[in-house]
Write an enzyme that holds these catalytic residues in place. Structure first.
Site, PDB file in Angstrom:
ATOM      1  N   ASP A  45       0.815  -1.208   0.000  1.00 52.31           N
ATOM      2  CA  ASP A  45       0.000   0.000   0.000  1.00 52.31           C
ATOM      3  C   ASP A  45       0.852   1.263   0.000  1.00 52.31           C
ATOM      4  O   ASP A  45       0.490   2.273  -0.613  1.00 52.31           O
ATOM      5  CB  ASP A  45      -0.920   0.004   1.230  1.00 52.31           C
ATOM      6  CG  ASP A  45      -2.113  -0.930   1.056  1.00 52.31           C
ATOM      7  OD1 ASP A  45      -2.334  -1.409  -0.075  1.00 52.31           O
ATOM      8  OD2 ASP A  45      -2.824  -1.178   2.048  1.00 52.31           O
ATOM      9  N   ASN A 121      -4.976   8.899   1.624  1.00 54.35           N
ATOM     10  CA  ASN A 121      -5.318   8.302   2.913  1.00 54.35           C
ATOM     11  C   ASN A 121      -5.771   9.324   3.947  1.00 54.35           C
ATOM     12  O   ASN A 121      -6.917   9.295   4.385  1.00 54.35           O
ATOM     13  CB  ASN A 121      -4.127   7.520   3.470  1.00 54.35           C
ATOM     14  CG  ASN A 121      -4.103   6.089   3.016  1.00 54.35           C
ATOM     15  OD1 ASN A 121      -4.989   5.662   2.269  1.00 54.35           O
ATOM     16  ND2 ASN A 121      -3.111   5.339   3.440  1.00 54.35           N
ATOM     17  N   ARG A 147      -8.345  19.955  22.527  1.00 48.40           N
ATOM     18  CA  ARG A 147      -7.060  19.940  23.226  1.00 48.40           C
ATOM     19  C   ARG A 147      -6.575  18.501  23.270  1.00 48.40           C
ATOM     20  O   ARG A 147      -7.310  17.610  23.687  1.00 48.40           O
ATOM     21  CB  ARG A 147      -7.190  20.479  24.648  1.00 48.40           C
ATOM     22  CG  ARG A 147      -7.434  21.984  24.737  1.00 48.40           C
ATOM     23  CD  ARG A 147      -7.641  22.408  26.183  1.00 48.40           C
ATOM     24  NE  ARG A 147      -7.692  23.861  26.327  1.00 48.40           N
ATOM     25  CZ  ARG A 147      -8.799  24.584  26.171  1.00 48.40           C
ATOM     26  NH1 ARG A 147      -9.949  23.973  25.859  1.00 48.40           N
ATOM     27  NH2 ARG A 147      -8.765  25.890  26.309  1.00 48.40           N
ATOM     28  N   THR A 160      -8.832   2.622   7.079  1.00 47.62           N
ATOM     29  CA  THR A 160      -8.204   1.415   7.625  1.00 47.62           C
ATOM     30  C   THR A 160      -6.725   1.633   7.927  1.00 47.62           C
ATOM     31  O   THR A 160      -6.049   0.692   8.346  1.00 47.62           O
ATOM     32  CB  THR A 160      -8.340   0.253   6.629  1.00 47.62           C
ATOM     33  OG1 THR A 160      -7.798   0.644   5.364  1.00 47.62           O
ATOM     34  CG2 THR A 160      -9.805  -0.141   6.450  1.00 47.62           C
ATOM     35  N   ALA A 161      -6.220   2.837   7.710  1.00 51.21           N
ATOM     36  CA  ALA A 161      -4.801   3.123   7.937  1.00 51.21           C
ATOM     37  C   ALA A 161      -4.613   3.777   9.314  1.00 51.21           C
ATOM     38  O   ALA A 161      -5.097   3.270  10.318  1.00 51.21           O
ATOM     39  CB  ALA A 161      -4.266   3.995   6.796  1.00 51.21           C
ATOM     40  N   ASN A 163      -5.970   6.270  10.680  1.00 53.86           N
ATOM     41  CA  ASN A 163      -7.254   6.575  11.301  1.00 53.86           C
ATOM     42  C   ASN A 163      -7.719   5.460  12.226  1.00 53.86           C
ATOM     43  O   ASN A 163      -8.181   5.707  13.339  1.00 53.86           O
ATOM     44  CB  ASN A 163      -8.296   6.827  10.211  1.00 53.86           C
ATOM     45  CG  ASN A 163      -9.714   6.815  10.743  1.00 53.86           C
ATOM     46  OD1 ASN A 163     -10.186   7.773  11.341  1.00 53.86           O
ATOM     47  ND2 ASN A 163     -10.413   5.705  10.513  1.00 53.86           N
ATOM     48  N   LYS A 164      -7.618   4.224  11.781  1.00 55.87           N
ATOM     49  CA  LYS A 164      -8.070   3.100  12.598  1.00 55.87           C
ATOM     50  C   LYS A 164      -7.211   2.934  13.843  1.00 55.87           C
ATOM     51  O   LYS A 164      -7.720   2.603  14.920  1.00 55.87           O
ATOM     52  CB  LYS A 164      -8.064   1.797  11.786  1.00 55.87           C
ATOM     53  CG  LYS A 164      -8.606   0.596  12.558  1.00 55.87           C
ATOM     54  CD  LYS A 164      -8.601  -0.652  11.710  1.00 55.87           C
ATOM     55  CE  LYS A 164      -9.148  -1.818  12.522  1.00 55.87           C
ATOM     56  NZ  LYS A 164      -8.345  -2.117  13.724  1.00 55.87           N
ATOM     57  N   SER A 165      -5.924   3.208  13.732  1.00 58.07           N
ATOM     58  CA  SER A 165      -5.034   3.024  14.877  1.00 58.07           C
ATOM     59  C   SER A 165      -5.291   4.043  15.980  1.00 58.07           C
ATOM     60  O   SER A 165      -4.914   3.819  17.131  1.00 58.07           O
ATOM     61  CB  SER A 165      -3.572   3.104  14.429  1.00 58.07           C
ATOM     62  OG  SER A 165      -3.213   4.425  14.072  1.00 58.07           O
TER      63      SER A 165
END
Length: 265
Positions: A45, A121, A147, A160-161, A163-165
């Protein structure tokens, strides 16, 4: 049809490139690195992200195909041992594609300068050395004062990159939407944020305005910029889209299950 191959530098990927190049030429394809109709990405990817940015100025004229030489990816449809099937699929190609939304990012700096970015992404904003304090607007209306460590604005394909973590939701890539996920927000009796990912409609924009002096770390996909005082950042769905050749580009939820839950391919 004009094609080009964009690959990472691993030994396995380079072996695939050699085999793929030979079979494409034997099948009668024109190899054109400057004005291709299809970009064949060989790697993972991350390689396809690099290929997208390399050809971003002509993203409306090209379609992408991903060959993965490592673990299963969300942008890579073909395995390294399926080169014959891939070439056959290209020979039977009828021009169909599936398209996904891109993220438009407009940065206005404190000194009056501006930059524009296109992301496949996500884009992130963080404060260097201290808590980040920013006002978040949705459609020019104040939504919250955030904050925390930072914010991540992602596309559906980017959900799924990173953002998911950071706790964001997984969104099907055929939906035109933006998602904002908080990174380590501060929530107590004094300071409050929503504390949940926010998904906005395709016609809405998200604007972030820093409320303190200093330099911020801004990213757009793999691009890291030099720290620079920022006045505001506007995020929206771009009027351009990325296209994938529709030979195999489907089964999104199957990919999610395989990648994160451990289901068999």
């Amino acid at each position: 049809m004009k094609v080009t191959i964009f690959a990472n530098g691993s030994a396995k990927s380079q072996r695939v490139v050699t085999e793929l190049h030979q079979k494409l030429v034997a099948a009668g394809f024109d190899i054109d690195n400057q004005h291709p109709d299809i970009v064949l990405s060989v790697g993972g990817d991350g390689t396809l992200l690099s290929a997208f940015h390399h050809y971003s100025q002509m993203v409306d004229q090209v379609r992408f195909v991903g060959v993965h030489t490592g673990h299963l990816g969300f942008y890579t449809d073909w395995r390294d041992y399926e080169i014959d099937q891939l070439v056959d699929g290209l020979l039977r190609d009828n021009g169909q594609s599936v398209t996904y939304p891109l993220l438009s990012v407009e940065v206005t700096y404190a000194d009056g300068g501006t930059d524009a970015y296109l992301a496949l992404n996500e884009s992130t904003l963080k404060k260097l050395g201290s808590t980040m304090v920013v006002d978040v607007y949705i459609q020019d209306e104040l939504f919250e004062r955030f904050r925390g460590d930072g914010l991540c604005i992602s596309t559906p394909t980017g959900s799924t990159a990173y953002n998911k973590s950071v706790g964001g939701a997984v969104i099907h890539p055929r939906l035109d939407a933006l998602q904002m996920a908080e990174i380590a927000s501060i929530n107590n009796r004094v300071f409050r944020t929503l504390g949940s990912p926010v998904i906005v409609a395709p016609y809405e924009k998200i604007t972030v305005r820093p409320q303190q002096q200093g330099n911020f770390l801004f990213t757009a996909d793999q691009l890291d910029t030099q720290p620079r005082p920022i006045e505001k950042i506007c995020y929206s769905i771009a009027n351009r889209r990325i296209a994938f050749a529709q030979h195999r580009h489907n089964r999104f939820w199957k990919r999610v299950g395989t990648s994160f839950i451990g289901l068999d391919e």
